[in-house]
Design a protein around this motif. Structure first.
Motif, PDB file in Angstrom:
ATOM      1  N   GLU A  16       0.835  -1.193   0.000  1.00  0.00           N
ATOM      2  CA  GLU A  16       0.000   0.000   0.000  1.00  0.00           C
ATOM      3  C   GLU A  16       0.878   1.255   0.000  1.00  0.00           C
ATOM      4  N   PRO A  17       0.510   2.295  -0.757  1.00  0.00           N
ATOM      5  CA  PRO A  17       1.325   3.520  -0.800  1.00  0.00           C
ATOM      6  C   PRO A  17       1.129   4.383   0.449  1.00  0.00           C
ATOM      7  N   THR A  18       1.559   3.868   1.583  1.00  0.00           N
ATOM      8  CA  THR A  18       1.488   4.586   2.848  1.00  0.00           C
ATOM      9  C   THR A  18       2.689   5.523   2.974  1.00  0.00           C
ATOM     10  N   ALA A  19       2.780   6.219   4.111  1.00  0.00           N
ATOM     11  CA  ALA A  19       3.920   7.106   4.351  1.00  0.00           C
ATOM     12  C   ALA A  19       5.227   6.315   4.335  1.00  0.00           C
ATOM     13  N   SER A  20       5.206   5.089   4.881  1.00  0.00           N
ATOM     14  CA  SER A  20       6.416   4.270   4.888  1.00  0.00           C
ATOM     15  C   SER A  20       6.830   3.876   3.471  1.00  0.00           C
ATOM     16  N   PHE A  21       5.851   3.643   2.595  1.00  0.00           N
ATOM     17  CA  PHE A  21       6.136   3.334   1.194  1.00  0.00           C
ATOM     18  C   PHE A  21       6.951   4.459   0.562  1.00  0.00           C
ATOM     19  N   SER A  68       7.654 -15.363  -6.323  1.00  0.00           N
ATOM     20  CA  SER A  68       6.935 -15.458  -5.049  1.00  0.00           C
ATOM     21  C   SER A  68       5.442 -15.238  -5.280  1.00  0.00           C
ATOM     22  N   ARG A  69       4.633 -15.841  -4.437  1.00  0.00           N
ATOM     23  CA  ARG A  69       3.191 -15.769  -4.599  1.00  0.00           C
ATOM     24  C   ARG A  69       2.562 -14.622  -3.804  1.00  0.00           C
ATOM     25  N   ARG A  70       3.356 -13.935  -3.011  1.00  0.00           N
ATOM     26  CA  ARG A  70       2.800 -12.870  -2.183  1.00  0.00           C
ATOM     27  C   ARG A  70       3.842 -11.772  -2.009  1.00  0.00           C
ATOM     28  N   TYR A  71       3.406 -10.661  -1.448  1.00  0.00           N
ATOM     29  CA  TYR A  71       4.300  -9.542  -1.164  1.00  0.00           C
ATOM     30  C   TYR A  71       5.162  -9.864   0.053  1.00  0.00           C
ATOM     31  N   ILE A  72       6.482  -9.852  -0.133  1.00  0.00           N
ATOM     32  CA  ILE A  72       7.449 -10.050   0.951  1.00  0.00           C
ATOM     33  C   ILE A  72       8.270  -8.770   1.044  1.00  0.00           C
ATOM     34  N   PRO A  73       8.119  -7.981   2.109  1.00  0.00           N
ATOM     35  CA  PRO A  73       8.767  -6.664   2.174  1.00  0.00           C
ATOM     36  C   PRO A  73      10.256  -6.680   1.848  1.00  0.00           C
ATOM     37  N   ALA A  74      11.018  -7.607   2.420  1.00  0.00           N
ATOM     38  CA  ALA A  74      12.467  -7.616   2.201  1.00  0.00           C
ATOM     39  C   ALA A  74      12.814  -7.836   0.731  1.00  0.00           C
ATOM     40  N   VAL A  75      12.120  -8.780   0.093  1.00  0.00           N
ATOM     41  CA  VAL A  75      12.405  -9.081  -1.315  1.00  0.00           C
ATOM     42  C   VAL A  75      11.946  -7.939  -2.212  1.00  0.00           C
ATOM     43  N   TYR A  76      10.746  -7.430  -1.944  1.00  0.00           N
ATOM     44  CA  TYR A  76      10.212  -6.347  -2.768  1.00  0.00           C
ATOM     45  C   TYR A  76      11.129  -5.125  -2.727  1.00  0.00           C
ATOM     46  N   TRP A  77      11.510  -4.691  -1.529  1.00  0.00           N
ATOM     47  CA  TRP A  77      12.282  -3.453  -1.420  1.00  0.00           C
ATOM     48  C   TRP A  77      13.728  -3.628  -1.859  1.00  0.00           C
ATOM     49  N   LEU A  78      14.275  -4.843  -1.716  1.00  0.00           N
ATOM     50  CA  LEU A  78      15.596  -5.096  -2.284  1.00  0.00           C
ATOM     51  C   LEU A  78      15.528  -4.983  -3.804  1.00  0.00           C
ATOM     52  N   ALA A 240      15.617  -0.812   8.737  1.00  0.00           N
ATOM     53  CA  ALA A 240      14.772  -0.618   9.917  1.00  0.00           C
ATOM     54  C   ALA A 240      13.295  -0.552   9.526  1.00  0.00           C
ATOM     55  N   LEU A 241      12.987   0.183   8.452  1.00  0.00           N
ATOM     56  CA  LEU A 241      11.594   0.301   8.015  1.00  0.00           C
ATOM     57  C   LEU A 241      11.054  -1.026   7.474  1.00  0.00           C
ATOM     58  N   VAL A 242      11.894  -1.761   6.754  1.00  0.00           N
ATOM     59  CA  VAL A 242      11.450  -3.042   6.211  1.00  0.00           C
ATOM     60  C   VAL A 242      11.178  -4.040   7.333  1.00  0.00           C
ATOM     61  N   VAL A 243      12.036  -4.048   8.368  1.00  0.00           N
ATOM     62  CA  VAL A 243      11.798  -4.923   9.516  1.00  0.00           C
ATOM     63  C   VAL A 243      10.480  -4.557  10.185  1.00  0.00           C
ATOM     64  N   TYR A 244      10.246  -3.254  10.362  1.00  0.00           N
ATOM     65  CA  TYR A 244       8.992  -2.791  10.966  1.00  0.00           C
ATOM     66  C   TYR A 244       7.781  -3.242  10.151  1.00  0.00           C
ATOM     67  N   LEU A 245       7.852  -3.099   8.835  1.00  0.00           N
ATOM     68  CA  LEU A 245       6.727  -3.488   7.980  1.00  0.00           C
ATOM     69  C   LEU A 245       6.531  -5.000   7.962  1.00  0.00           C
ATOM     70  N   THR A 246       7.622  -5.736   8.012  1.00  0.00           N
ATOM     71  CA  THR A 246       7.514  -7.192   8.045  1.00  0.00           C
ATOM     72  C   THR A 246       6.795  -7.663   9.300  1.00  0.00           C
ATOM     73  N   VAL A 247       7.119  -7.024  10.427  1.00  0.00           N
ATOM     74  CA  VAL A 247       6.516  -7.408  11.705  1.00  0.00           C
ATOM     75  C   VAL A 247       5.075  -6.918  11.805  1.00  0.00           C
TER      76      VAL A 247
END
Length: 269
Positions: A16-21, A68-78, A240-247
């Motif tokens: 989602e295009p949130t502030a963190s995005f 991948s079949r779903r959104y994975i924050p670490a993979v997507y942002w890398l 740090a942000l990706v860890v936060y979003l993953t959790v």
């Protein structure tokens, strides 16, 4: 209608295009600028060798993202960080290696991006980032993202060279431009999809200007942190942000999107 377990359809692959995005997007863009400079200049790899190495790394990560079949924050942002480096290097190769004028590369990438959107919409009848649920839509999405980085690099360098604004003023100019896009969307009802992609392009020169402001020597108008320190700071912030979003999962699409429904239709629904 395609069944949920159909092999071609998955969960939405874009956050989602949130502030963190937007925060991570700008940070990733800055790393794209400073990391490319670090590898090509500071480590003396040269633009061509850096391009080959980073393209190979990007392709490996992209395959993981695409399969991948779903959104994975670490993979997507890398993937975003790497495609930002590759997009930057494409423009740098055209400008520095082949001598293509920035006005030409800016126009070419703008046409390529528009053509991508036209074909994408013609095939899928939507450009919504809430509906990246098939491999074909994801392929269109990443092609558009690549062209936004290349276009943002060319347009940003063109503005910097033509107007000679300096790094700090450039940061302010592009930040104001993005703010105006937000006003156009929320006040004057500019379409959400149009606003999103304009802002997506503008964050590239904003992040690049910010990276240059921090990394370049004080004699050139920067703060003198250097490309290594700047890259490490921004990579740490992204991590740090990706860890936060993953959790937290706060950037995941809350419900399965209805295919073919654009952003404005979604708001009305």
């Amino acid at each position: 209608m395609t069944e949920p377990n159909h092999p071609a359809i998955r969960e939405n692959k874009v956050p989602e295009p949130t502030a963190s995005f937007w925060a991570i997007k700008i940070l990733a863009t800055t790393v794209g600028e400073t990391a490319a400079d670090l590898l090509a200049s500071s480590l003396h790899l040269g633009t061509q060798l850096t391009s080959v190495v980073m393209a190979a790394v990007f392709l490996v990560v992209f395959v993981v993202q695409f399969r991948s079949r779903r959104y994975i924050p670490a993979v997507y942002w890398l993937t975003v960080v790497l495609i930002s480096i590759v997009g930057t290097l494409i423009t740098d190769n055209l400008t520095d290696g082949l001598g293509v004028p920035l006005v030409v590369s800016t126009c070419v990438f703008a046409v390529a991006l528009i053509a991508t959107f036209a074909v994408w919409y013609g095939v899928e009848r939507t450009l919504s980032i809430h509906d990246i649920v098939t491999r074909r839509r994801e392929a269109f999405y990443w092609l558009a993202v690549l062209f936004t980085f290349a276009l943002g690099t060319a347009a940003g360098d063109l503005v910097a060279e033509q107007l000679d604004l300096g790094y700090l003023v450039s940061v302010v100019v592009f930040a104001v431009a993005i703010a105006l896009v937000a006003v156009a969307q929320f006040v004057f009802r500019l379409g959400a999809i149009v606003a999103f992609w304009i802002a997506y392009v503008l964050t590239r020169p904003l992040g690049a200007s910010l990276g240059d402001l921090l990394s370049q020597p004080t004699s050139d108008g920067g703060l003198g942190l250097g490309t290594i320190v700047t890259s490490l700071i921004f990579l740490a912030a992204i991590l740090a942000l990706v860890v936060y979003l993953t959790v937290s999962g706060r950037d995941r699409t809350p419900v399965p999107a209805a295919a073919g429904l654009d952003e404005d239709e979604r708001v009305r629904a």
